[in-house]
Design a protein around this motif. Structure first.
Motif, PDB file in Angstrom:
ATOM      1  N   GLU A  18     -17.824 -11.217   5.120  1.00 56.38           N
ATOM      2  CA  GLU A  18     -17.058 -10.577   4.052  1.00 56.38           C
ATOM      3  C   GLU A  18     -15.649 -10.271   4.561  1.00 56.38           C
ATOM      4  O   GLU A  18     -15.485  -9.685   5.633  1.00 56.38           O
ATOM      5  N   TRP A  19     -14.636 -10.639   3.780  1.00 62.40           N
ATOM      6  CA  TRP A  19     -13.242 -10.514   4.223  1.00 62.40           C
ATOM      7  C   TRP A  19     -12.411  -9.851   3.127  1.00 62.40           C
ATOM      8  O   TRP A  19     -12.589 -10.129   1.945  1.00 62.40           O
ATOM      9  N   ASN A  20     -11.516  -8.969   3.553  1.00 64.12           N
ATOM     10  CA  ASN A  20     -10.589  -8.339   2.606  1.00 64.12           C
ATOM     11  C   ASN A  20      -9.303  -8.038   3.369  1.00 64.12           C
ATOM     12  O   ASN A  20      -9.344  -7.394   4.423  1.00 64.12           O
ATOM     13  N   ASP A  21      -8.177  -8.498   2.865  1.00 59.96           N
ATOM     14  CA  ASP A  21      -6.920  -8.275   3.584  1.00 59.96           C
ATOM     15  C   ASP A  21      -6.280  -6.944   3.217  1.00 59.96           C
ATOM     16  O   ASP A  21      -5.188  -6.619   3.695  1.00 59.96           O
ATOM     17  N   ILE A  22      -6.943  -6.137   2.386  1.00 57.45           N
ATOM     18  CA  ILE A  22      -6.445  -4.806   2.015  1.00 57.45           C
ATOM     19  C   ILE A  22      -4.990  -4.914   1.568  1.00 57.45           C
ATOM     20  O   ILE A  22      -4.121  -4.157   1.996  1.00 57.45           O
ATOM     21  N   GLY A  23      -4.724  -5.887   0.705  1.00 57.38           N
ATOM     22  CA  GLY A  23      -3.358  -6.143   0.289  1.00 57.38           C
ATOM     23  C   GLY A  23      -2.916  -5.415  -0.955  1.00 57.38           C
ATOM     24  O   GLY A  23      -1.789  -5.618  -1.427  1.00 57.38           O
ATOM     25  N   SER A  24      -3.768  -4.567  -1.521  1.00 57.15           N
ATOM     26  CA  SER A  24      -3.400  -3.841  -2.728  1.00 57.15           C
ATOM     27  C   SER A  24      -4.342  -2.657  -2.877  1.00 57.15           C
ATOM     28  O   SER A  24      -5.398  -2.578  -2.228  1.00 57.15           O
ATOM     29  N   TRP A  25      -3.995  -1.738  -3.790  1.00 58.58           N
ATOM     30  CA  TRP A  25      -4.881  -0.610  -4.040  1.00 58.58           C
ATOM     31  C   TRP A  25      -6.145  -1.051  -4.753  1.00 58.58           C
ATOM     32  O   TRP A  25      -7.202  -0.413  -4.625  1.00 58.58           O
ATOM     33  N   ASP A  26      -6.091  -2.145  -5.495  1.00 56.17           N
ATOM     34  CA  ASP A  26      -7.317  -2.708  -6.059  1.00 56.17           C
ATOM     35  C   ASP A  26      -8.270  -3.124  -4.948  1.00 56.17           C
ATOM     36  O   ASP A  26      -9.486  -2.928  -5.042  1.00 56.17           O
ATOM     37  N   ALA A  27      -7.718  -3.718  -3.870  1.00 57.94           N
ATOM     38  CA  ALA A  27      -8.549  -4.128  -2.737  1.00 57.94           C
ATOM     39  C   ALA A  27      -9.138  -2.925  -2.017  1.00 57.94           C
ATOM     40  O   ALA A  27     -10.284  -2.967  -1.547  1.00 57.94           O
ATOM     41  N   ILE A  28      -8.372  -1.845  -1.919  1.00 60.53           N
ATOM     42  CA  ILE A  28      -8.888  -0.613  -1.323  1.00 60.53           C
ATOM     43  C   ILE A  28     -10.076  -0.092  -2.142  1.00 60.53           C
ATOM     44  O   ILE A  28     -11.110   0.299  -1.598  1.00 60.53           O
ATOM     45  N   TYR A  29      -9.919  -0.086  -3.450  1.00 56.25           N
ATOM     46  CA  TYR A  29     -11.017   0.347  -4.330  1.00 56.25           C
ATOM     47  C   TYR A  29     -12.278  -0.468  -4.055  1.00 56.25           C
ATOM     48  O   TYR A  29     -13.387   0.069  -3.996  1.00 56.25           O
ATOM     49  N   ASP A  30     -12.110  -1.772  -3.849  1.00 51.72           N
ATOM     50  CA  ASP A  30     -13.269  -2.649  -3.653  1.00 51.72           C
ATOM     51  C   ASP A  30     -14.060  -2.304  -2.399  1.00 51.72           C
ATOM     52  O   ASP A  30     -15.291  -2.442  -2.385  1.00 51.72           O
ATOM     53  N   VAL A  31     -13.391  -1.866  -1.328  1.00 49.81           N
ATOM     54  CA  VAL A  31     -14.099  -1.666  -0.056  1.00 49.81           C
ATOM     55  C   VAL A  31     -14.590  -0.233   0.144  1.00 49.81           C
ATOM     56  O   VAL A  31     -15.410   0.019   1.027  1.00 49.81           O
ATOM     57  N   GLY A  54      -5.806  -3.594 -11.537  1.00 50.60           N
ATOM     58  CA  GLY A  54      -5.343  -4.943 -11.847  1.00 50.60           C
ATOM     59  C   GLY A  54      -3.837  -5.087 -11.819  1.00 50.60           C
ATOM     60  O   GLY A  54      -3.324  -6.210 -11.841  1.00 50.60           O
ATOM     61  N   GLU A  55      -3.113  -3.969 -11.746  1.00 52.98           N
ATOM     62  CA  GLU A  55      -1.652  -4.002 -11.742  1.00 52.98           C
ATOM     63  C   GLU A  55      -1.059  -3.549 -10.403  1.00 52.98           C
ATOM     64  O   GLU A  55       0.151  -3.451 -10.274  1.00 52.98           O
ATOM     65  N   SER A  56      -1.907  -3.300  -9.401  1.00 54.09           N
ATOM     66  CA  SER A  56      -1.395  -2.687  -8.167  1.00 54.09           C
ATOM     67  C   SER A  56      -0.532  -3.622  -7.336  1.00 54.09           C
ATOM     68  O   SER A  56       0.181  -3.167  -6.435  1.00 54.09           O
ATOM     69  N   GLN A  57      -0.567  -4.941  -7.591  1.00 54.94           N
ATOM     70  CA  GLN A  57       0.341  -5.841  -6.877  1.00 54.94           C
ATOM     71  C   GLN A  57       1.803  -5.500  -7.180  1.00 54.94           C
ATOM     72  O   GLN A  57       2.703  -5.823  -6.408  1.00 54.94           O
ATOM     73  N   LYS A  58       2.045  -4.816  -8.303  1.00 48.26           N
ATOM     74  CA  LYS A  58       3.414  -4.475  -8.692  1.00 48.26           C
ATOM     75  C   LYS A  58       3.966  -3.266  -7.933  1.00 48.26           C
ATOM     76  O   LYS A  58       5.113  -2.868  -8.156  1.00 48.26           O
ATOM     77  N   VAL A  59       3.132  -2.673  -7.060  1.00 46.93           N
ATOM     78  CA  VAL A  59       3.625  -1.563  -6.241  1.00 46.93           C
ATOM     79  C   VAL A  59       4.834  -1.996  -5.425  1.00 46.93           C
ATOM     80  O   VAL A  59       5.773  -1.234  -5.207  1.00 46.93           O
ATOM     81  N   LEU A  62       0.820  -1.210   0.000  1.00 48.92           N
ATOM     82  CA  LEU A  62       0.000   0.000   0.000  1.00 48.92           C
ATOM     83  C   LEU A  62       0.853   1.258   0.000  1.00 48.92           C
ATOM     84  O   LEU A  62       0.434   2.313   0.477  1.00 48.92           O
ATOM     85  N   PHE A  63       2.065   1.156  -0.512  1.00 48.20           N
ATOM     86  CA  PHE A  63       2.885   2.339  -0.733  1.00 48.20           C
ATOM     87  C   PHE A  63       2.139   3.263  -1.701  1.00 48.20           C
ATOM     88  O   PHE A  63       1.511   2.787  -2.649  1.00 48.20           O
TER      89      PHE A  63
END
Length: 460
Positions: free
Chosen positions: A258-271, A325-330, A14-15
């Motif tokens: 409902e579970w989300n580990d907030i592991g990426s900016w895509d996940a942030i968008y989802d919640v 879809g590319e935020s894991q590359k952060v 989440l940088f």
């Protein structure tokens, strides 16, 4: 039951909001409480604060204390890891602490959870938690799995096998897959996301530790004090690798919350909540003809024009722009920053301390300017700098200043000068926060040029 909350991890996915010095468990991403405070509040309907053990490290202790106050859980125990050795030693350390310090017996249930997930609604999660406790009482190592909603490549997977009670025996653990493999897992129907949460009795955990990780077990059996002294010598290994992937007593319980580990900016968008164009917006931002886009503004106005499926995250020193879809590359970006020796990889402009916080306002050749806020009754360490002088200008509040042999009180619009090689200390004796501007001048302005002589908070 004792709840073991793991809050010592750094994380870079989440940088630029999450940095080494301020990781994501302390971020407020979806409301007034940080992810750590949300984790603490999640368990308060079932256990008292004194039944929680927060495992962290010395660098984060003041952050943890702040979040305990925010969650009204001051009686929770803070357990400091002497060194970073991953989750298996951390959980063993906490189990030993529960036995030796808290007086638990071997039948005590431990519920181990990360500190940086979002889980809702609370009522359903509590039902899942009680199910996990029931399975743990049957002598099982219980891990909680999440039914995947899409072919996610950022999570590890658990393959469910034969049914057992309300869960399943675990057939295998799988590493984070590529897109094609993730799609095959979703199609198979018996693969679950690995949530990183576990439940077990201390006796069961120690038995499995003895069976599969004898070196860690030997340290844990020696007692909590000796384990603390020798902690840096313990092998660094995750709980998944150490026990979960090997144990014949492991069962997986599906989470229906409902579970989300907030592991990426895509996940942030989802919640986050969306506008009518499916944009997730926070801060001072103006979207024009944007759709399916995340814009997080922190310190300035962000204008987006014609953006679609884009992630924009701004802080006062970094702006990250990525395709959805590319935020894991952060994390690859953070790796490059570290390889280049960039301070942004580890430190945000605002750093928090036991006494308050400071924000870097400007930096250039031979100077650095900061805003410093000292909480009422708190003080900085008695210190000295070899390579820089400092000039303090009080904005509001009252400062008690020691410079060499002199001591004085400074009020609004008053200032003081601290020469190089001079012992000094800054204190707030008042009832209101002390705010001041600090201007540093010198040939070297690194934080490691601070020589501490004494410190109220026990820092070295």
């Amino acid at each position: 039951m004792k709840v073991i909350i793991l809050a010592g991890g750094g994380g870079s996915r989440l940088f630029p909001l999450s940095r080494t010095r301020f990781p994501k468990q302390f971020l407020k991403l979806n409301g007034e409480h940080s992810l750590l405070a949300q984790t603490i509040l999640r368990f308060l309907p079932l256990v008292r604060p004194c039944d929680m053990v927060i495992v962290t490290n010395q660098e984060y202790i003041h952050h943890v204390r702040t979040e305990l106050i925010a969650a009204k859980a001051n009686e929770a125990h803070i357990l400091l890891e002497p060194a970073a050795r991953n989750t298996a030693p951390a959980v063993a350390f906490a189990a030993r602490y529960c036995l030796d310090v808290l007086g638990c017996d071997a039948n005590e249930i431990l519920y181990v959870t990360p500190s940086d997930h979002i889980i809702r609604p609370l009522k359903i999660f509590n039902e899942n938690l009680l199910q996990a406790i029931g399975l743990a009482k049957m002598g099982k190592i219980v891990t909680l799995g999440v039914q995947p909603g899409h072919p996610e490549t950022g999570y590890g997977y658990i393959q469910a096998g034969e049914a057992f009670n309300s869960g399943f025996y675990v057939q295998s653990f799988r590493e984070k897959p590529d897109q094609e493999t993730a799609e095959s897992y979703l199609a198979a129907g018996n693969y679950y996301w690995n949530s990183g949460m576990f439940a077990f009795t201390i006796e069961c955990f120690m038995s499995e530790l003895k069976k599969y990780q004898l070196e860690i077990y030997a340290q844990a059996e020696a007692g909590w004090e000796q384990m603390r002294e020798n902690f840096a010598e313990i092998p660094s290994i995750s709980l998944d690798y150490a026990i979960a992937e090997k144990s014949e007593e492991l069962v997986m319980l599906p989470i229906t919350a409902e579970w989300n580990d907030i592991g990426s900016w895509d996940a942030i968008y989802d919640v986050l909540p969306k506008d009518r164009d499916a944009n997730a917006l926070q801060g001072d931002c103006i979207p024009i003809e944007c759709t399916n886009t995340l814009i997080l503004a922190h310190s300035r106005l962000i204008g987006g024009i014609g953006l679609e499926d884009i992630l924009v995250v701004e802080t006062d020193d970094v702006i990250v722009v990525a395709k959805k879809g590319e935020s894991q590359k952060v994390k690859d970006l953070v790796t490059q920053l570290k390889e280049r020796g960039r301070i942004e990889a580890d430190e945000p402009r605002t750093l928090y301390y036991p006494w308050g916080y400071c924000t870097v306002l400007g930096i250039g050749l031979g100077y650095k300017m900061k805003k410093i806020v000292v909480n009422p009754g708190e003080m900085l360490s008695l210190q000295m700098h070899y390579h820089r002088s400092e000039h303090w200008i009080v904005i509001s509040g009252t400062a008690k200043v020691i410079i060499g042999e002199s001591e004085q009180l400074l009020h609004e619009n008053e200032s003081a000068f601290v020469p190089q090689n001079t012992i000094h200390r800054l204190e707030n004796p008042g009832k209101l926060p002390l705010q001041l501007i600090e201007v540093q001048n010198g040939s070297y302005l690194g934080e490691d040029d601070s020589i501490r002589f004494s410190d109220k908070y026990g820092r070295q």
